[in-house]
Each structure stands twice: as C-alpha cells, then as structure tokens.
Design an enzyme around this catalytic site. Structure first.
Site, PDB file in Angstrom:
ATOM      1  CE1 TYR A 133      -0.235  17.701  63.141  1.00 20.06           C
ATOM      2  CE2 TYR A 133      -0.452  15.336  62.789  1.00 20.06           C
ATOM      3  CZ  TYR A 133       0.185  16.405  63.394  1.00 20.06           C
ATOM      4  OH  TYR A 133       1.242  16.186  64.231  1.00 20.06           O
ATOM      5  CG  LEU A 186      18.497  19.139  56.525  1.00 22.01           C
ATOM      6  CD1 LEU A 186      18.575  20.192  57.628  1.00 22.01           C
ATOM      7  CD2 LEU A 186      19.299  19.586  55.307  1.00 22.01           C
ATOM      8  CG  LEU A 187      19.968  14.434  60.323  1.00 19.44           C
ATOM      9  CD1 LEU A 187      19.497  14.345  61.774  1.00 19.44           C
ATOM     10  CD2 LEU A 187      21.498  14.459  60.264  1.00 19.44           C
ATOM     11  CE  LYS A 245      11.358  21.921  59.056  1.00 19.72           C
ATOM     12  NZ  LYS A 245      11.288  23.389  58.908  1.00 19.72           N
TER      13      LYS A 245
END
Length: 300
Positions: free
Chosen positions: A51, A203-204, A201
């Site tokens: 990362y 959406l939930l 991402k």
C-alpha cells in the site's frame, strides 16, 4: 465489540476490523480515525507493504505506536515493487519474505507482527518454501501467526492442507457470495476468514443506490439488476449497512469483517450498523434476492 478467535492462533480479533489502506496520509488525521476505531472496541488493524509503497505501513506504525499492546496488527507480503516505477513483481520466495519482514517491522515501529499474510498466491508457487519462511518467522518470534489473502480455491485448499495458516482474507459480501462454497470446509479445518469488500465499495450502505446510479454494475450484476437488487435488500431491512455486516458475520468461519475508513464519521457509521439488530430471517431473505455465483477460475 464482540471478539472471535483467529483460527487456532489464540489471537482474539474484534468482529469489525480496520482496513488501513484508506487511512489519510496526514498523521494527525489518521490518528483521529484510529482513535475513534479503538474507542469503539476495534482491535484488528490490517495493512500491507504494497500500500502506497510502504507509506501506509509508516502511517499505521506512527498512529498505533502508543496502542501497540492493545491491538492485533496485520500486514502482508509478496508483492515486490520497483521504487522508481509502477512495476510490481510477485515474489513469494523464502529469501524475500524473510528479508521484507524486517522492512515492515521498521516501518510499523514494532518488534513483531501478530498476523503476517501472503498477499496473493498462484498454484505455480513453491508453497512449501513460502510456508517454511513463515514457520521460521514464528519460531524466531517475529510473527505470532500467518495467513494468506486469496480468492483462488486451488491456492486456499493447498494452504489448508499443507500449512498451519490461521486465516484467509477473502472478498465476501451480499453481492459477492462466492466464498460460501468454501466457508464450511474452512471452518471445519479450524481456520478463520477475514473479509474485505463487505460493503462492496459503498454499494451496501445508505448511499448504495446513489452510488449505483453513478457507477453502473458491480461484478456480475449489470446496472439495472444491481439497482433492483439493492432496492429489494432495503425493503428487507431499512439499514442496508447493518444487513450487509450481519449477513457476513453470521457464518462461524468469519473472524472479522475488515472495513476501511478515512474519517471518524465513517467509523461511527459502521459501528452504528454493527450495533443494529438484524434477524436471522432477514439475513435469509437477503440471500434469496442475491445470488451465489461460483469461482469459475483457479480450480486446478
């Protein structure tokens, strides 16, 4: 915050873990996010040497330095990057792993890593050499447990058979239920699954429909199907965020749902969802309006 045992490692991790990749690069801002997480009982923090080419480990090391004895710190290895380009080479060799851990330890400002994970894996790897590296690091006291981060059934099954891994990190959500074909066997083997991508991402979450209108489809869900599915899920439970978390946590194989956050407010939102009540009946209903695709690749 409830805790669960991580495989047979003896480590206990909070049911909600913190994925550090989205932490702010500013130390003070990152510190506020981490302090909020710890205040709500989150004790598992997950990063990777890949990362931001090690910079994320540095930030994590700085903000967790004074909390080190109270947290379970995890990082990953196996992706060797070129410091002067975007080129990344897969390197699961024993020599690389045993060298790279010292770099991660320095960046993380710690003497040991609680969970060291292979960041990927292919069937062509010399897995016995990789496993030997992790086992030696355990004996040397540099790590307490090791695991893999993979969605490849063939790689997962190899490590379940040939190693003493404590955990497997996999993408798992109501919109990506592929891991369900493996969860029972993983649980029976005494290992844990650490999930990523559980909020798909964003959406939930409460902003799911808004995001779907902007992003289109997701995995095998085309745009219109995705929006219809999200609406059906919201009809089952008015807190989609809560339904998403609890639908994943309900399986005994799950050690923790690892979610990211870039602000204290996002931590609070996830904790509120975690503390919301979701019934088993609502979870079962959610699975009737989503589908369980299977892994079509990486089986041999």
């Amino acid at each position: 915050m409830k805790k669960r045992q991580l495989g047979k490692s003896g480590l206990e991790v909070s049911e909600i873990g913190f994925g550090c990749m989205s932490l702010p690069t500013n130390e003070k801002e990152a510190g506020r996010v981490v302090d909020e997480a710890i205040a709500h009982g989150i004790n598992y923090f997950d990063t990777a040497d890949l990362y931001d080419k090690g910079e994320n480990e540095k930030v994590v090391g700085k903000v967790l330095k004074h909390h080190r004895n109270d947290v379970i710190l995890a990082t990953k290895v196996g992706n060797q990057w070129d410091p002067d380009s975007d080129e990344v080479q897969w390197n699961p060799t024993k020599d690389y792993i045993k060298k790279q851990i010292h770099t991660s330890l320095k960046r993380l400002q710690t003497d040991y890593i609680d969970l060291y994970q292979l960041h990927g894996g292919m069937i062509t790897d010399n897995s016995l050499e990789t496993i030997e590296a992790f086992e030696e690091l355990k004996k040397e006291g540099l790590i307490r447990a090791y695991g893999i981060s993979s969605i490849r059934p063939n790689v997962i099954n190899r490590f379940l058979t040939e190693s003493e891994i404590a955990s497997i990190m996999m993408q798992y959500s109501l919109l990506d239920r592929r891991p369900e074909e493996l969860l029972d066997s993983i649980h029976q083997s005494g290992r844990s699954v650490m999930t990523r991508g559980t909020l798909a991402k964003g959406l939930l979450t409460a902003e799911g429909l808004e995001r779907a209108n902007k992003t289109g489809g997701y995995l095998t869900y085309e745009s219109e199907e995705l929006k219809h599915t999200l609406q059906k899920l919201m009809n089952i439970h008015d807190n989609l965020h809560a339904l998403s978390l609890h639908s994943v946590l309900q399986h005994k194989a799950i050690g923790a749902v690892v979610t990211g956050a870039s602000s204290p407010e996002q931590i609070k939102s996830t904790i509120k969802a975690y503390e919301s009540t979701v019934s088993q009946d609502q979870i079962e209903q959610a699975k009737t309006v989503t589908r369980q695709d299977i892994y079509k690749e990486h089986r041999n």
